[in-house]
Design a protein around this motif. Sequence first.
Motif, PDB file in Angstrom:
ATOM      1  N   ALA A 122      18.325  -3.193  13.523  1.00 46.98           N
ATOM      2  CA  ALA A 122      19.249  -2.531  12.979  1.00 46.98           C
ATOM      3  C   ALA A 122      20.346  -2.445  14.611  1.00 46.98           C
ATOM      4  N   ASN A 128      31.812  -1.498  12.575  1.00 44.94           N
ATOM      5  CA  ASN A 128      31.378  -1.983  11.466  1.00 44.94           C
ATOM      6  C   ASN A 128      29.853  -2.414  11.554  1.00 44.94           C
ATOM      7  N   GLU A 130      27.000  -1.169  10.123  1.00 42.49           N
ATOM      8  CA  GLU A 130      26.643  -1.077   8.644  1.00 42.49           C
ATOM      9  C   GLU A 130      26.452  -2.715   8.314  1.00 42.49           C
ATOM     10  N   ARG A 131      27.840  -3.539   8.064  1.00 47.22           N
ATOM     11  CA  ARG A 131      28.414  -4.605   7.633  1.00 47.22           C
ATOM     12  C   ARG A 131      27.100  -5.802   8.367  1.00 47.22           C
ATOM     13  N   THR A 133      24.557  -4.447  10.248  1.00 52.17           N
ATOM     14  CA  THR A 133      23.022  -4.609  10.270  1.00 52.17           C
ATOM     15  C   THR A 133      22.208  -5.387   8.918  1.00 52.17           C
ATOM     16  N   ALA A 134      23.864  -5.624   7.802  1.00 56.74           N
ATOM     17  CA  ALA A 134      23.095  -6.151   6.672  1.00 56.74           C
ATOM     18  C   ALA A 134      23.036  -7.452   6.675  1.00 56.74           C
ATOM     19  N   LEU A 179      18.194  -0.035   7.176  1.00 54.55           N
ATOM     20  CA  LEU A 179      19.329   0.196   6.029  1.00 54.55           C
ATOM     21  C   LEU A 179      19.476   1.315   6.118  1.00 54.55           C
ATOM     22  N   THR A 182      20.961   3.431   9.014  1.00 54.78           N
ATOM     23  CA  THR A 182      21.919   2.384   8.831  1.00 54.78           C
ATOM     24  C   THR A 182      23.017   3.129   8.038  1.00 54.78           C
ATOM     25  N   GLY A 183      22.583   3.218   7.055  1.00 55.42           N
ATOM     26  CA  GLY A 183      23.352   3.683   5.184  1.00 55.42           C
ATOM     27  C   GLY A 183      24.230   2.151   5.272  1.00 55.42           C
ATOM     28  N   MET A 184      24.532   2.476   3.808  1.00 57.98           N
ATOM     29  CA  MET A 184      25.807   1.155   3.301  1.00 57.98           C
ATOM     30  C   MET A 184      26.679   1.316   3.181  1.00 57.98           C
ATOM     31  N   THR A 185      27.881   0.796   3.158  1.00 56.55           N
ATOM     32  CA  THR A 185      29.079   0.822   2.802  1.00 56.55           C
ATOM     33  C   THR A 185      29.037  -0.230   1.192  1.00 56.55           C
ATOM     34  N   SER A 188      28.659  -4.143   2.258  1.00 56.27           N
ATOM     35  CA  SER A 188      27.305  -4.165   1.978  1.00 56.27           C
ATOM     36  C   SER A 188      26.419  -4.277   1.785  1.00 56.27           C
TER      37      SER A 188
END
Length: 202
Positions: A122, A128, A130-131, A133-134, A179, A182-185, A188
Amino acid sequence: FRSAYATDILLEVCMQTDEHWLYNCNTLYADDGCRHEVVTSPDHFKQTLQRIGQTLDALEAAKLVINLEKTFALLRLVGTATAKTLKNHTMRTTHGVFLKIPRTSGNFTLIKLVKQFQYLGATVSYYNFERATALARIKASEKTGQQLHRWLHSTRSLSGSQKYKIWKQCVFAPMRYSLLATGMTFQSAKLIDTACLKQLRR
């Protein structure tokens, strides 16, 4: 044996610092550690730095080598005492800004302050993440995809179903790693979706 050795080191850290701090402000996985804490005052911040220094002392006393090239710190302070606190506990050099960690010897260990770093797949950041990490996971999956390019896109001896299974197990797996943590927006998630479609359509 390794587990017993690690436990012995943690007990020493606990004796040097504080049991609750060790349990609540440290995440360990194998030989990777991440310390995290919300400080509420300049004195609290100073105490945290001292505890980190005591942890480093315990690790070195156990004959472990601390790789400062792979050791980073994130810091975000707000409030009227921010400027003074940063002046007292950081050092600026030609290589960047460093956090000064006090050691029992009277010296300081310098840990570089960064905006983000990688931990267990991660991207750790205040902004930001999430982005970030993606994007990092997509890059990791692309690297694996390039290594398997011959079997995924060139060979005719494998069916489409077989190629998809290889992609799912070997390329998609590193993409989705961490993922859930961290979760996603929406943005992401869209990046991940676009990357998957792009890889599958090649």
